[in-house]
Design a protein around this motif. Structure first.
Motif, short mmCIF file in Angstrom:
data_model
loop_
_atom_site.label_atom_id
_atom_site.label_comp_id
_atom_site.label_asym_id
_atom_site.label_seq_id
_atom_site.Cartn_x
_atom_site.Cartn_y
_atom_site.Cartn_z
N ARG A 109 41.03 -40.77 58.39
CA ARG A 109 42.46 -40.59 58.69
C ARG A 109 43.20 -40.07 57.47
N THR A 110 42.97 -40.65 56.30
CA THR A 110 43.65 -40.22 55.08
C THR A 110 43.24 -38.80 54.69
N PHE A 111 41.95 -38.48 54.81
CA PHE A 111 41.47 -37.14 54.46
C PHE A 111 42.12 -36.08 55.33
N ASN A 112 42.27 -36.34 56.61
CA ASN A 112 42.90 -35.37 57.51
C ASN A 112 44.40 -35.26 57.27
N ILE A 113 45.05 -36.38 56.98
CA ILE A 113 46.48 -36.34 56.67
C ILE A 113 46.71 -35.55 55.39
N ALA A 114 45.78 -35.66 54.44
CA ALA A 114 45.88 -34.91 53.18
C ALA A 114 45.44 -33.46 53.34
N ARG A 115 45.36 -32.97 54.60
CA ARG A 115 45.00 -31.59 54.91
C ARG A 115 43.62 -31.23 54.36
N ARG A 116 42.71 -32.18 54.40
CA ARG A 116 41.33 -31.96 53.98
C ARG A 116 41.22 -31.38 52.57
N ASP A 117 42.07 -31.91 51.70
CA ASP A 117 42.03 -31.49 50.31
C ASP A 117 40.70 -31.90 49.68
N ILE A 122 36.74 -35.94 47.69
CA ILE A 122 35.77 -36.45 46.70
C ILE A 122 36.20 -37.84 46.22
N ALA A 123 37.50 -38.00 45.95
CA ALA A 123 38.01 -39.29 45.49
C ALA A 123 37.79 -40.37 46.54
N LEU A 124 38.02 -40.03 47.80
CA LEU A 124 37.83 -41.01 48.88
C LEU A 124 36.36 -41.41 49.02
N VAL A 125 35.45 -40.44 48.90
CA VAL A 125 34.02 -40.75 49.01
C VAL A 125 33.58 -41.66 47.87
N VAL A 126 34.01 -41.35 46.65
CA VAL A 126 33.66 -42.18 45.49
C VAL A 126 34.22 -43.59 45.66
N GLU A 309 43.11 -34.74 62.94
CA GLU A 309 43.71 -33.89 61.93
C GLU A 309 45.20 -33.76 62.14
N LEU A 310 45.91 -33.65 61.04
CA LEU A 310 47.35 -33.48 61.08
C LEU A 310 47.69 -32.10 60.55
N ASP A 311 48.13 -31.19 61.40
CA ASP A 311 48.53 -29.84 61.01
C ASP A 311 49.98 -29.62 61.39
N ILE A 312 50.58 -28.62 60.78
CA ILE A 312 51.93 -28.21 61.15
C ILE A 312 51.82 -27.11 62.19
N CYS A 313 52.51 -27.25 63.31
CA CYS A 313 52.39 -26.29 64.40
C CYS A 313 52.96 -24.94 64.01
N THR A 314 52.37 -23.88 64.54
CA THR A 314 52.84 -22.53 64.34
C THR A 314 53.86 -22.17 65.40
N CYS A 315 54.97 -21.58 65.01
CA CYS A 315 55.98 -21.17 65.98
C CYS A 315 55.51 -19.92 66.73
N VAL A 316 55.71 -19.89 68.01
CA VAL A 316 55.33 -18.76 68.84
C VAL A 316 56.59 -18.21 69.51
N LYS A 317 56.74 -16.88 69.49
CA LYS A 317 57.89 -16.23 70.08
C LYS A 317 57.45 -15.36 71.26
N PRO A 318 57.31 -15.95 72.41
CA PRO A 318 56.88 -15.16 73.57
C PRO A 318 58.00 -14.29 74.10
N THR A 319 57.64 -13.28 74.85
CA THR A 319 58.61 -12.41 75.48
C THR A 319 58.65 -12.70 76.97
N VAL A 320 59.84 -12.96 77.48
CA VAL A 320 60.02 -13.22 78.90
C VAL A 320 60.43 -11.92 79.58
#
Length: 340
Positions: A109-117, A122-126, A309-320
């Protein structure tokens, strides 16, 4: 007679604590059965379970095993000194295994929140392997079988008690990983209320886990220092139940958030043309669901990530596009961008 009375009172208190922990764990197991079923149903197949589902099964049924073994030794009345020697170390072994599974959940959970840094990973594994090594040593050192009225429990003998240090190591690991995850969560700048709610839920889950589990660990430390050798493990069953409940709650909340996000994306795609829906699926990423997208033109797969995983969503601008036919039968169309 006075010493015998104290032993009887202590044993009665231990059994009351264990009955209470069993009741709480059984109640939580029953009310989370629907969530368990949804976990299985959300998997692509039972032969390809996702990491979150595997961890859920391990912490759920591993906890049942350790609680069964530990409490059987206390409530049984048929143990002798010889038979207890072959049994008393089983519960402490499963106790460490349960803690290891719980710590894997927090670490992933922490590794994914940290964006898989990479450095954080490595610090978490150690930190994990150091904590596990200390937990095995402190929980097994100077253990002796204790038989009272046919009950069999592990005791900690010697001038220097080591079993209580197990809980100190576990608390240190929990504090470290939850501090890292909370710091990263506080750095996020949510652009809408949905992401803000997501971050808030993750923070509350982490803090709640740490507070409740720390309270249980402190109780066990106190019992190891103040109780006699017959009742040192009186609070162990409470610790098993708390780890079980809080760990699986984290996974259940993550899956529920993932499911909610999936339904939202399906609603967005349903209101658009197939081509635009395909484009949106490749651009919008759930903060909690796995990303696995195949480009039909190149045949390349994106890197697969875990469903926590915790990511920031990408904005999408569709055309209607609106089609219009005037009174003369001439068809025309026009489009306008819309921010989704």
């Amino acid at each position: 007679m006075k010493e015998l009375s104290v032993i009887v009172d202590n044993q009665a208190t231990e059994k009351y604590l264990r009955i209470a922990s069993i009741s709480i764990a059984l109640y939580d197991y029953i009310i989370t059965l629907p969530a368990e079923w949804r976990f299985y149903r959300s998997q692509s197949s039972l032969s390809h379970l996702r990491l979150a589902c595997i961890l859920f099964v391990l912490i759920r049924y591993g906890s049942i095993i350790v609680m069964t073994i530990s409490n059987y030794g206390v409530f049984s009345t048929g143990f002798t000194q010889e038979t207890c020697k072959n049994y008393y170390m089983i519960a402490p072994c499963f106790k460490v295994i349960q803690t290891m599974i719980s710590q894997v959940i927090l670490g992933v959970r922490t590794f994914n929140i940290a964006r898989r840094d990479r450095q954080i990973g490595i610090a978490l594994v150690v930190l994990y392997f150091v904590s596990v090594a200390l937990e095995w040593f402190t929980n097994m050192f100077n253990r002796i079988p204790v038989v009272v009225h046919g009950n069999c429990t592990p005791g900690n003998s010697g001038r220097i008690l080591s079993a209580w240090f197990f809980y100190t190591v576990a608390m240190s690991y929990d504090l470290a990983v939850l501090t890292i995850s909370t710091v990263y969560l506080l750095r996020y700048n949510p652009l809408n209320s949905r992401l803000e709610r997501l971050v808030r839920v993750l923070i509350y889950d982490g803090i709640g886990y740490f507070v409740v589990l720390t309270g249980s660990n402190i109780l066990n430390i106190i019992l190891y220092h103040t109780s006699d050798i017959q009742t040192q493990a009186a609070g162990a069953s409470i610790g098993f139940a708390v780890i079980w409940i809080m760990s699986q709650r984290i996974l259940i909340h993550l899956r529920e958030l993932s499911e909610t996000e999936t339904r939202r994306l399906e609603n967005i795609a349903a209101m658009r043309s197939p081509q635009n829906a395909r484009d949106a699926a490749s651009a919008i990423r759930s903060p909690l669901t796995a990303k696995s997208h195949t480009d039909p033109e190149s045949g390349l797969n994106d890197a697969h990530t875990d469903d926590m995983e915790l990511d920031i969503c990408t904005c999408v601008k569709p055309t209607v596009t609106l089609d219009h036919t005037d009174e003369c039968g001439v068809s025309s169309s026009w489009g306008a961008p819309m921010v989704q």
